[in-house]
Scaffold this active site. Structure first.
Site, PDB file in Angstrom:
ATOM      1  N   ASP A 197      -1.430   6.948   4.888  1.00  0.00           N
ATOM      2  CA  ASP A 197      -0.979   5.664   4.368  1.00  0.00           C
ATOM      3  C   ASP A 197      -1.700   4.582   5.154  1.00  0.00           C
ATOM      4  O   ASP A 197      -1.564   4.511   6.379  1.00  0.00           O
ATOM      5  CB  ASP A 197       0.533   5.498   4.549  1.00  0.00           C
ATOM      6  CG  ASP A 197       1.333   6.462   3.688  1.00  0.00           C
ATOM      7  OD1 ASP A 197       0.878   6.773   2.574  1.00  0.00           O
ATOM      8  OD2 ASP A 197       2.404   6.905   4.134  1.00  0.00           O
ATOM      9  N   ASP A 211       7.935   7.142  -6.552  1.00  0.00           N
ATOM     10  CA  ASP A 211       8.801   6.908  -5.394  1.00  0.00           C
ATOM     11  C   ASP A 211      10.226   6.805  -5.927  1.00  0.00           C
ATOM     12  O   ASP A 211      10.550   5.876  -6.671  1.00  0.00           O
ATOM     13  CB  ASP A 211       8.407   5.617  -4.673  1.00  0.00           C
ATOM     14  CG  ASP A 211       6.990   5.670  -4.129  1.00  0.00           C
ATOM     15  OD1 ASP A 211       6.518   6.776  -3.813  1.00  0.00           O
ATOM     16  OD2 ASP A 211       6.352   4.612  -4.033  1.00  0.00           O
TER      17      ASP A 211
END
Length: 254
Positions: A12, A131
């Protein structure tokens, strides 16, 4: 013989550095993406995912130079995304060295993007990231780095995404992200049963047993983790040896 289960580290990024947080917030510096990519390539990772997690929130283009530098270190497939809103954005990521593109916020806002990418690159190269956050007896799809609820049911959205041309689902539990409390088995199993494409489980990994559980009970085809690999809590090489000893089909590194 069944397909080998994949172990996938995730980088990330927020700008040029790898970052990691808990429940998508409280980000901390976790290292240099190029150095980490080289390490995971040598340790026996099956694939690598690089995400610009601030791109959709900040309306910033995907960090293409990071993708180029990371791709140069790899002999394994690379999935990249973050801020991909158009077909041309996807082309730019592929030109930079990615084998697959992943979309999230923009696909929810305009599902046709999935079909456009799939026609251009093939379904096998299109990963829809979901998500998901528990909301009572269901899971809501979250967008913009896990900060905004769409009130869209995650299971329904996964089915729509696959029908639109997604070849893989990258499923992250917002509730478990960074907690090292284990994957959300119920969520992973529900999505895996609802779609006909591979599901990558993400969010909450710490111990080797967590990976066994998500493969055996969560029905995941692959498992993704970040901080446990970045911080040296787990070695990919040793994790794979543990999984093989437990009867989980994996590709063992040389």
């Amino acid at each position: 013989m069944s397909l080998a289960h994949r172990i996938i580290p995730c980088l990330d990024t927020d700008g040029k550095r790898v970052v990691k947080g808990v429940n998508f917030v409280g980000l901390r510096d976790a290292g240099d993406p190029v150095a980490l990519a080289a390490r995971y390539n040598s340790e026996g990772a099956d694939e690598l995912v690089v995400l610009d997690i601030a791109a959709s929130r900040d309306h910033r283009p995907t960090f293409l130079e990071t993708i180029r530098c990371v791709a140069a270190e790899l002999a394994i497939p690379l999935t990249a995304g973050g801020g991909i809103r158009t077909l041309e954005d996807g082309r730019a990521v592929v030109r930079a060295g990615a084998d697959k593109v992943t979309v999230n916020t923009a696909a929810v806002e305009r599902p046709e993007l999935i079909s456009e990418l799939s026609r251009e690159f093939g379904a096998q190269a299109v990963v829809v990231a979901i998500d998901a956050k528990r909301a009572g007896d269901r899971w809501d799809v979250m967008v913009r780095g896990g900060r905004e609820s769409t009130s869209l049911d995650a299971i329904k959205w996964a089915s729509i995404a696959v029908a639109g041309g997604a070849g893989e689902i990258l499923l992250t539990s917002v509730d478990r992200d960074g907690t090292q409390s284990g994957f959300d088995i119920s969520l992973t199993a529900a999505i895996s049963r609802a779609v006909t494409v591979p599901v990558i489980a993400s969010g909450g990994a710490k111990s080797p047993e967590h990976f066994v559980e998500v493969f055996e009970n969560g029905l995941a085809d692959a498992a993704l983790a970040a901080s446990i690999f970045h911080d040296g809590v787990q070695s990919i090489r040793m994790l794979k040896k543990f999984l093989a000893a437990r009867g989980i089909e994996v590709r063992l590194p040389c």
